[in-house]
Motif scaffolding. Structure first.
Motif, PDB file in Angstrom:
ATOM      1  N   TRP A 106      27.790  -0.146  24.960  1.00 42.44           N
ATOM      2  CA  TRP A 106      29.085  -0.282  25.637  1.00 42.44           C
ATOM      3  C   TRP A 106      29.018  -1.311  26.760  1.00 42.44           C
ATOM      4  CZ3 TRP A 106      33.397   0.721  23.538  1.00 42.44           C
ATOM      5  CH2 TRP A 106      33.550   1.793  22.657  1.00 42.44           C
ATOM      6  N   ALA A 107      27.977  -1.285  27.565  1.00 44.26           N
ATOM      7  CA  ALA A 107      27.849  -2.244  28.670  1.00 44.26           C
ATOM      8  C   ALA A 107      27.736  -3.670  28.145  1.00 44.26           C
ATOM      9  CB  ALA A 107      26.637  -1.889  29.532  1.00 44.26           C
ATOM     10  N   SER A 108      27.007  -3.850  27.060  1.00 44.22           N
ATOM     11  CA  SER A 108      26.849  -5.182  26.458  1.00 44.22           C
ATOM     12  C   SER A 108      28.164  -5.682  25.883  1.00 44.22           C
ATOM     13  CB  SER A 108      25.778  -5.138  25.368  1.00 44.22           C
ATOM     14  OG  SER A 108      24.533  -4.784  25.916  1.00 44.22           O
ATOM     15  N   ALA A 109      28.912  -4.801  25.256  1.00 43.31           N
ATOM     16  CA  ALA A 109      30.207  -5.176  24.680  1.00 43.31           C
ATOM     17  C   ALA A 109      31.226  -5.509  25.763  1.00 43.31           C
ATOM     18  CB  ALA A 109      30.737  -4.046  23.798  1.00 43.31           C
ATOM     19  N   GLY A 110      31.122  -4.815  26.905  1.00 46.77           N
ATOM     20  CA  GLY A 110      32.093  -5.000  27.976  1.00 46.77           C
ATOM     21  C   GLY A 110      31.751  -6.097  28.962  1.00 46.77           C
ATOM     22  N   GLY A 111      30.568  -6.679  28.846  1.00 54.29           N
ATOM     23  CA  GLY A 111      30.181  -7.758  29.746  1.00 54.29           C
ATOM     24  C   GLY A 111      29.741  -7.301  31.117  1.00 54.29           C
ATOM     25  N   HIS A 112      29.235  -6.093  31.229  1.00 52.98           N
ATOM     26  CA  HIS A 112      28.835  -5.518  32.518  1.00 52.98           C
ATOM     27  C   HIS A 112      27.342  -5.773  32.765  1.00 52.98           C
ATOM     28  CE1 HIS A 112      32.763  -3.742  32.453  1.00 52.98           C
ATOM     29  NE2 HIS A 112      32.477  -3.019  31.379  1.00 52.98           N
ATOM     30  N   LEU A 113      27.028  -6.977  33.224  1.00 54.16           N
ATOM     31  CA  LEU A 113      25.642  -7.420  33.384  1.00 54.16           C
ATOM     32  C   LEU A 113      24.819  -6.509  34.288  1.00 54.16           C
ATOM     33  CD1 LEU A 113      23.370  -9.483  32.892  1.00 54.16           C
ATOM     34  CD2 LEU A 113      24.334 -10.837  34.779  1.00 54.16           C
ATOM     35  N   ASP A 114      25.345  -6.147  35.453  1.00 56.59           N
ATOM     36  CA  ASP A 114      24.576  -5.298  36.375  1.00 56.59           C
ATOM     37  C   ASP A 114      24.292  -3.929  35.767  1.00 56.59           C
ATOM     38  OD1 ASP A 114      24.469  -7.289  38.277  1.00 56.59           O
ATOM     39  OD2 ASP A 114      26.264  -6.590  39.329  1.00 56.59           O
ATOM     40  N   VAL A 115      25.242  -3.400  35.013  1.00 57.56           N
ATOM     41  CA  VAL A 115      25.044  -2.110  34.359  1.00 57.56           C
ATOM     42  C   VAL A 115      23.996  -2.250  33.256  1.00 57.56           C
ATOM     43  CG1 VAL A 115      26.155  -0.276  33.019  1.00 57.56           C
ATOM     44  CG2 VAL A 115      27.363  -1.315  34.945  1.00 57.56           C
ATOM     45  N   VAL A 116      24.049  -3.349  32.499  1.00 59.96           N
ATOM     46  CA  VAL A 116      23.040  -3.596  31.459  1.00 59.96           C
ATOM     47  C   VAL A 116      21.655  -3.614  32.092  1.00 59.96           C
ATOM     48  CG1 VAL A 116      22.118  -5.350  29.874  1.00 59.96           C
ATOM     49  CG2 VAL A 116      24.564  -4.795  29.840  1.00 59.96           C
ATOM     50  N   ARG A 117      21.509  -4.346  33.185  1.00 59.55           N
ATOM     51  CA  ARG A 117      20.210  -4.428  33.865  1.00 59.55           C
ATOM     52  C   ARG A 117      19.731  -3.047  34.317  1.00 59.55           C
ATOM     53  NH1 ARG A 117      21.600  -9.895  37.170  1.00 59.55           N
ATOM     54  NH2 ARG A 117      20.885 -11.361  35.579  1.00 59.55           N
ATOM     55  N   GLN A 118      20.634  -2.253  34.888  1.00 60.11           N
ATOM     56  CA  GLN A 118      20.281  -0.906  35.344  1.00 60.11           C
ATOM     57  C   GLN A 118      19.818  -0.041  34.180  1.00 60.11           C
ATOM     58  OE1 GLN A 118      20.175   0.514  38.569  1.00 60.11           O
ATOM     59  NE2 GLN A 118      19.096   2.041  37.356  1.00 60.11           N
ATOM     60  N   LEU A 119      20.558  -0.080  33.078  1.00 52.57           N
ATOM     61  CA  LEU A 119      20.197   0.721  31.908  1.00 52.57           C
ATOM     62  C   LEU A 119      18.833   0.307  31.354  1.00 52.57           C
ATOM     63  CD1 LEU A 119      23.701   0.783  30.205  1.00 52.57           C
ATOM     64  CD2 LEU A 119      22.547   2.729  31.289  1.00 52.57           C
ATOM     65  N   LEU A 120      18.581  -0.992  31.305  1.00 51.72           N
ATOM     66  CA  LEU A 120      17.288  -1.472  30.811  1.00 51.72           C
ATOM     67  C   LEU A 120      16.151  -1.043  31.749  1.00 51.72           C
ATOM     68  CD1 LEU A 120      18.315  -5.032  29.585  1.00 51.72           C
ATOM     69  CD2 LEU A 120      17.639  -3.087  28.152  1.00 51.72           C
ATOM     70  N   GLU A 121      16.387  -1.130  33.054  1.00 44.10           N
ATOM     71  CA  GLU A 121      15.374  -0.698  34.017  1.00 44.10           C
ATOM     72  C   GLU A 121      15.103   0.801  33.924  1.00 44.10           C
ATOM     73  OE1 GLU A 121      16.579  -1.995  37.912  1.00 44.10           O
ATOM     74  OE2 GLU A 121      16.642  -4.086  37.269  1.00 44.10           O
TER      75      GLU A 121
ATOM     76  N   THR B 187      25.249  -1.975  14.492  1.00 47.89           N
ATOM     77  CA  THR B 187      25.423  -2.947  15.563  1.00 47.89           C
ATOM     78  C   THR B 187      24.396  -2.728  16.670  1.00 47.89           C
ATOM     79  OG1 THR B 187      27.787  -2.906  15.126  1.00 47.89           O
ATOM     80  CG2 THR B 187      27.105  -3.878  17.190  1.00 47.89           C
ATOM     81  N   THR B 188      23.882  -3.827  17.225  1.00 47.29           N
ATOM     82  CA  THR B 188      22.970  -3.754  18.365  1.00 47.29           C
ATOM     83  C   THR B 188      23.645  -4.335  19.608  1.00 47.29           C
ATOM     84  OG1 THR B 188      21.990  -5.933  18.003  1.00 47.29           O
ATOM     85  CG2 THR B 188      20.960  -4.058  16.855  1.00 47.29           C
ATOM     86  N   ALA B 189      23.052  -4.066  20.762  1.00 44.80           N
ATOM     87  CA  ALA B 189      23.571  -4.617  22.021  1.00 44.80           C
ATOM     88  C   ALA B 189      23.563  -6.143  21.986  1.00 44.80           C
ATOM     89  CB  ALA B 189      22.729  -4.095  23.189  1.00 44.80           C
ATOM     90  N   LEU B 190      22.521  -6.723  21.406  1.00 46.36           N
ATOM     91  CA  LEU B 190      22.441  -8.182  21.308  1.00 46.36           C
ATOM     92  C   LEU B 190      23.588  -8.742  20.467  1.00 46.36           C
ATOM     93  CD1 LEU B 190      20.839 -10.726  22.039  1.00 46.36           C
ATOM     94  CD2 LEU B 190      19.495 -10.370  19.952  1.00 46.36           C
ATOM     95  N   MET B 191      23.930  -8.076  19.394  1.00 45.30           N
ATOM     96  CA  MET B 191      25.056  -8.520  18.555  1.00 45.30           C
ATOM     97  C   MET B 191      26.359  -8.488  19.335  1.00 45.30           C
ATOM     98  SD  MET B 191      24.302  -6.620  14.979  1.00 45.30           S
ATOM     99  CE  MET B 191      22.784  -6.845  14.093  1.00 45.30           C
ATOM    100  N   LEU B 192      26.592  -7.405  20.082  1.00 41.69           N
ATOM    101  CA  LEU B 192      27.832  -7.268  20.833  1.00 41.69           C
ATOM    102  C   LEU B 192      27.939  -8.313  21.941  1.00 41.69           C
ATOM    103  CD1 LEU B 192      27.911  -3.388  21.009  1.00 41.69           C
ATOM    104  CD2 LEU B 192      29.486  -4.849  19.723  1.00 41.69           C
ATOM    105  N   ALA B 193      26.859  -8.508  22.684  1.00 45.94           N
ATOM    106  CA  ALA B 193      26.870  -9.502  23.755  1.00 45.94           C
ATOM    107  C   ALA B 193      27.057 -10.909  23.177  1.00 45.94           C
ATOM    108  CB  ALA B 193      25.577  -9.423  24.559  1.00 45.94           C
ATOM    109  N   SER B 194      26.415 -11.204  22.059  1.00 48.52           N
ATOM    110  CA  SER B 194      26.546 -12.513  21.417  1.00 48.52           C
ATOM    111  C   SER B 194      27.954 -12.744  20.898  1.00 48.52           C
ATOM    112  CB  SER B 194      25.555 -12.628  20.250  1.00 48.52           C
ATOM    113  OG  SER B 194      24.231 -12.527  20.707  1.00 48.52           O
ATOM    114  N   ALA B 195      28.511 -11.747  20.222  1.00 43.22           N
ATOM    115  CA  ALA B 195      29.857 -11.870  19.649  1.00 43.22           C
ATOM    116  C   ALA B 195      30.918 -12.066  20.727  1.00 43.22           C
ATOM    117  CB  ALA B 195      30.183 -10.638  18.812  1.00 43.22           C
TER     118      ALA B 195
END
Length: 163
Positions: A87-102, A115-123
């Motif tokens: 969801w964060a990747s699809a919505g463009g929420h960079l700080d949230v993506v970073r937090q989730l990865l950390e 679907t993967t996060a990379l696909m959503l961010a790329s699309a």
């Protein structure tokens, strides 16, 4: 018209199959995932997990941090199999993506439709999120149907995202 992130790869692929075929595909995917050590995403089971997904959809970093610190499952999934990272990747929420990865989110966890996060961010043309996912080892070769993240970026006119 309001802009909405692209998340419906089933429609993009125009994939149609019967219920029996879909059931066989789902069972096969789960069995293969278990065989290769990638169990399916857990189903939401607590109010905190449900709140986490909603906070991530809104891009609410403070609430996301709070819920994770109180025990929300970072790789929880909604009924479509979408995790907070998806969801964060699809919505463009960079700080949230970073937090989730950390916090330990699985970078290559797939939604129910593959679907993967990379696909959503790329699309959706979110170059910085694509970079963050690649740094964490996202699989550029993952496919949903017959398309990968690179193809999706090109099809949606985001050549700057191409890996």
């Amino acid at each position: 018209m309001q802009w909405r992130p692209f998340t419906n790869f089933d429609a993009l692929l125009k994939w149609r199959c019967t219920r029996a075929e879909t059931s066989i595909m789902v069972i096969s995917a789960v069995l293969l995932g278990l065989l290769f050590g990638q169990a399916p995403a857990p189903v939401r089971s607590t109010a905190a997990d449900t709140e986490l997904i909603e906070a991530v959809k809104r891009g609410d970093l403070a609430r996301t941090r709070d819920l994770l610190s109180r025990g929300a499952v970072v790789d929880t999934a909604d009924r479509r199999g979408f995790t907070p990272l998806l969801w964060a990747s699809a919505g463009g929420h960079l700080d949230v993506v970073r937090q989730l990865l950390e916090t330990g989110a699985s970078v290559d966890r797939k939604a129910g439709n593959g679907t993967t996060a990379l696909m959503l961010a790329s699309a959706n043309g979110f170059t910085e999120i694509v970079r963050a996912l690649l740094v964490r080892g996202a699989n550029v070769g993952a496919v949903s149907g017959s398309v990968n993240a690179r193809q999706l970026a090109l099809e949606r006119g985001h050549a700057g995202v191409v890996m």
